[in-house]
Design a protein around this motif. Structure first.
Motif, PDB file in Angstrom:
ATOM      1  N   ARG A  11       0.850  -1.179   0.000  1.00 16.80           N
ATOM      2  CA  ARG A  11       0.000   0.000   0.000  1.00 16.80           C
ATOM      3  C   ARG A  11       0.892   1.238   0.000  1.00 16.80           C
ATOM      4  N   ASP A  12       0.440   2.279  -0.668  1.00 19.24           N
ATOM      5  CA  ASP A  12       1.243   3.487  -0.863  1.00 19.24           C
ATOM      6  C   ASP A  12       0.590   4.646  -0.109  1.00 19.24           C
ATOM      7  N   TYR A  13       1.284   5.148   0.923  1.00 15.15           N
ATOM      8  CA  TYR A  13       0.746   6.238   1.720  1.00 15.15           C
ATOM      9  C   TYR A  13       1.641   7.474   1.618  1.00 15.15           C
ATOM     10  N   ARG A  14       1.035   8.647   1.615  1.00 15.28           N
ATOM     11  CA  ARG A  14       1.756   9.905   1.787  1.00 15.28           C
ATOM     12  C   ARG A  14       1.340  10.471   3.154  1.00 15.28           C
ATOM     13  N   ALA A  15       2.271  10.445   4.102  1.00 15.44           N
ATOM     14  CA  ALA A  15       2.028  11.004   5.427  1.00 15.44           C
ATOM     15  C   ALA A  15       2.607  12.406   5.485  1.00 15.44           C
ATOM     16  N   MET A  16       1.883  13.328   6.112  1.00 17.36           N
ATOM     17  CA  MET A  16       2.343  14.702   6.250  1.00 17.36           C
ATOM     18  C   MET A  16       2.838  14.930   7.670  1.00 17.36           C
ATOM     19  N   VAL A  17       4.001  15.556   7.778  1.00 13.56           N
ATOM     20  CA  VAL A  17       4.587  15.882   9.076  1.00 13.56           C
ATOM     21  C   VAL A  17       4.859  17.384   9.101  1.00 13.56           C
TER      22      VAL A  17
ATOM     23  N   GLU B 183      -3.942   7.668   1.231  1.00 14.83           N
ATOM     24  CA  GLU B 183      -3.506   6.476   0.516  1.00 14.83           C
ATOM     25  C   GLU B 183      -3.715   6.724  -0.966  1.00 14.83           C
ATOM     26  N   ARG B 184      -2.675   6.420  -1.747  1.00 12.53           N
ATOM     27  CA  ARG B 184      -2.745   6.644  -3.187  1.00 12.53           C
ATOM     28  C   ARG B 184      -3.039   5.316  -3.874  1.00 12.53           C
ATOM     29  N   ARG B 185      -4.159   5.274  -4.585  1.00 10.00           N
ATOM     30  CA  ARG B 185      -4.600   4.037  -5.234  1.00 10.00           C
ATOM     31  C   ARG B 185      -4.878   4.302  -6.711  1.00 10.00           C
ATOM     32  N   LEU B 186      -4.582   3.306  -7.517  1.00 10.95           N
ATOM     33  CA  LEU B 186      -4.939   3.373  -8.929  1.00 10.95           C
ATOM     34  C   LEU B 186      -6.357   2.860  -9.117  1.00 10.95           C
ATOM     35  N   PRO B 187      -7.140   3.484  -9.972  1.00  5.75           N
ATOM     36  CA  PRO B 187      -8.458   2.946 -10.298  1.00  5.75           C
ATOM     37  C   PRO B 187      -8.331   1.541 -10.899  1.00  5.75           C
ATOM     38  N   ALA B 188      -9.380   0.747 -10.752  1.00  6.51           N
ATOM     39  CA  ALA B 188      -9.342  -0.647 -11.205  1.00  6.51           C
ATOM     40  C   ALA B 188      -9.035  -0.750 -12.695  1.00  6.51           C
TER      41      ALA B 188
ATOM     42  N   GLU C 133      -6.870   9.243  -1.175  1.00 10.70           N
ATOM     43  CA  GLU C 133      -7.996   9.194  -0.242  1.00 10.70           C
ATOM     44  C   GLU C 133      -7.481   9.319   1.182  1.00 10.70           C
ATOM     45  N   GLY C 134      -8.114  10.175   1.974  1.00  5.89           N
ATOM     46  CA  GLY C 134      -7.691  10.363   3.353  1.00  5.89           C
ATOM     47  C   GLY C 134      -7.827   9.091   4.161  1.00  5.89           C
ATOM     48  N   VAL C 135      -6.829   8.783   4.972  1.00  2.58           N
ATOM     49  CA  VAL C 135      -6.841   7.588   5.822  1.00  2.58           C
ATOM     50  C   VAL C 135      -6.294   7.952   7.202  1.00  2.58           C
ATOM     51  N   ALA C 136      -6.645   7.110   8.182  1.00  2.00           N
ATOM     52  CA  ALA C 136      -6.100   7.244   9.531  1.00  2.00           C
ATOM     53  C   ALA C 136      -5.027   6.172   9.711  1.00  2.00           C
TER      54      ALA C 136
ATOM     55  N   ILE D  15      -0.701  20.343  -0.685  1.00  2.00           N
ATOM     56  CA  ILE D  15      -1.674  20.270   0.394  1.00  2.00           C
ATOM     57  C   ILE D  15      -2.996  19.804  -0.185  1.00  2.00           C
ATOM     58  N   ASP D  16      -3.504  18.698   0.337  1.00  2.00           N
ATOM     59  CA  ASP D  16      -4.796  18.183  -0.115  1.00  2.00           C
ATOM     60  C   ASP D  16      -5.935  18.914   0.598  1.00  2.00           C
ATOM     61  N   SER D  17      -7.166  18.519   0.293  1.00  2.00           N
ATOM     62  CA  SER D  17      -8.305  19.128   0.955  1.00  2.00           C
ATOM     63  C   SER D  17      -8.246  18.842   2.452  1.00  2.00           C
ATOM     64  N   ALA D  18      -8.791  19.752   3.251  1.00  5.44           N
ATOM     65  CA  ALA D  18      -8.654  19.691   4.708  1.00  5.44           C
ATOM     66  C   ALA D  18      -9.243  18.418   5.304  1.00  5.44           C
ATOM     67  N   THR D  19     -10.212  17.811   4.636  1.00  6.49           N
ATOM     68  CA  THR D  19     -10.847  16.608   5.177  1.00  6.49           C
ATOM     69  C   THR D  19      -9.875  15.428   5.257  1.00  6.49           C
ATOM     70  N   LYS D  20      -8.720  15.541   4.600  1.00 11.86           N
ATOM     71  CA  LYS D  20      -7.758  14.437   4.589  1.00 11.86           C
ATOM     72  C   LYS D  20      -6.712  14.563   5.699  1.00 11.86           C
ATOM     73  N   TYR D  21      -6.873  15.578   6.571  1.00  8.51           N
ATOM     74  CA  TYR D  21      -5.885  15.800   7.616  1.00  8.51           C
ATOM     75  C   TYR D  21      -6.520  15.752   8.991  1.00  8.51           C
ATOM     76  N   GLU D  22      -5.671  15.620   9.998  1.00 10.10           N
ATOM     77  CA  GLU D  22      -6.118  15.595  11.379  1.00 10.10           C
ATOM     78  C   GLU D  22      -6.642  16.977  11.785  1.00 10.10           C
ATOM     79  N   ASP D  23      -7.530  16.974  12.800  1.00  4.36           N
ATOM     80  CA  ASP D  23      -7.954  18.255  13.366  1.00  4.36           C
ATOM     81  C   ASP D  23      -6.716  18.993  13.881  1.00  4.36           C
ATOM     82  N   GLY D  24      -6.660  20.282  13.613  1.00  2.00           N
ATOM     83  CA  GLY D  24      -5.524  21.068  14.070  1.00  2.00           C
ATOM     84  C   GLY D  24      -4.409  21.209  13.054  1.00  2.00           C
ATOM     85  N   PHE D  25      -4.591  20.641  11.849  1.00  2.00           N
ATOM     86  CA  PHE D  25      -3.546  20.744  10.823  1.00  2.00           C
ATOM     87  C   PHE D  25      -3.202  22.202  10.533  1.00  2.00           C
ATOM     88  N   TRP D  26      -4.212  23.020  10.271  1.00  2.00           N
ATOM     89  CA  TRP D  26      -3.944  24.408   9.900  1.00  2.00           C
ATOM     90  C   TRP D  26      -3.371  25.196  11.071  1.00  2.00           C
TER      91      TRP D  26
END
Length: 287
Positions: free
Chosen positions: A177-183, A193-198, A217-220, A263-274
């Motif tokens: 699985r391919d993830y981009r984590a922001m620090v 998580e970055r996924r290719l369409p079927a 897609e945003g993931v925890a 920077i992706d849409s805010a829904t893909k980040y933890e509360d307090g990102f901004w």
């Protein structure tokens, strides 16, 4: 209000404006490339702090000289993250898990190329050392195909103005699985998580770069992967960093990093990102 200079265009710049304005930071765009810049009179407004150093280093030096501001991610941070081999070496020496990788500095003898290929179990990934967005990345299933890819890279590297004449040969982590984590300032603030369409997978596509058609897609992430991303940022000493993780059933590795992550849409980040990003910008401005 703090005035923040942003050389990044498109999505990141647009998404930053309103959330940071609400936190007392005015975001202004600095066009650093694809223009003519007079060198005796500044064409830029005044700023208090810069976000990330411009991607083109020659133009970036001029912008930096005119603005004379501290950057959240400075030139050194950009150079360090862009050099994939440097990143993997630093992380590996700090016991951060990374893929098995060989760096090739062209021109290299065929014997060295064969040894690099045979060090890993095929297929292998071949990638330029300093490109982004999956540009130039290829997969070789056999030695002849690998040597053919190396031939093409040698043709490119034969051009005298080519700055980077190295490339990487890397193991393939099967079914990862391919993830981009922001620090941000040492703290994990979200991941996608970055996924290719079927249909893309059915056509044989395998690169997970969003610019190549993948969907983010945003993931925890679980705690161990969050800590892995934070550890990578700590070792590299880069305040604002995207950390690319490949995770299979039995291991997780840091594959690459990006000191100029979108920077992706805010829904893909933890509360307090901004809030955390605004705090980092303010702390940088005080340097």
């Amino acid at each position: 209000m703090l005035d923040l200079a942003v050389a990044t265009e498109a999505e990141t710049y647009e998404r930053m404006q309103d959330p940071l304005a609400e936190r007392g930071i005015d975001v202004g765009h600095v066009r650093a490339k694809e223009r003519a810049i007079p060198l005796t009179e500044t064409p830029f407004d005044d700023f208090d702090v810069g976000f990330v150093y411009p991607t083109r280093l020659m133009e970036g030096a001029v912008v930096d000289a005119f603005l004379d501001v501290p950057w959240v991610n400075d030139r050194e941070a950009i150079l360090r993250s862009r050099n994939k081999a440097d990143v993997l070496t630093r992380l590996g020496r700090a016991d951060v898990p990374v893929p098995e990788t060989v760096m090739v500095s062209n021109p290299a003898d065929e014997a060295d190329l064969v040894a690099a290929f045979e060090r890993l179990d095929p297929p292998v990934v071949v990638k330029p050392n300093s490109t982004t967005r999956g540009v130039g990345v290829a997969k070789a299933h056999d030695l002849d195909s690998f040597l053919g890819i190396c031939d093409y890279l040698s043709l490119v590297h034969d051009y005298r103005a080519t700055g980077d004449r190295s490339f990487l040969v890397q193991e393939v982590i099967v079914d990862a699985r391919d993830y981009r984590a922001m620090v941000v300032d040492g703290e994990y603030v979200g991941a996608v998580e970055r996924r290719l369409p079927a249909d893309a997978r059915e056509r044989g596509r395998w690169k997970h770069n969003v610019h190549r058609g993948a969907v983010a897609e945003g993931v925890a992430l679980p705690d161990d992967l969050r800590e892995l991303a934070e550890r990578a940022a700590e070792v590299l000493d880069i305040p604002y960093l995207g950390v690319d993780l490949l995770v299979s059933e039995d291991r997780a590795v840091v594959n690459e990093t990006n000191a100029r992550p979108t920077i992706d849409s805010a829904t893909k980040y933890e509360d307090g990102f901004w809030d955390r990003l605004a705090d980092l910008i303010e702390k940088t401005a005080e340097r």
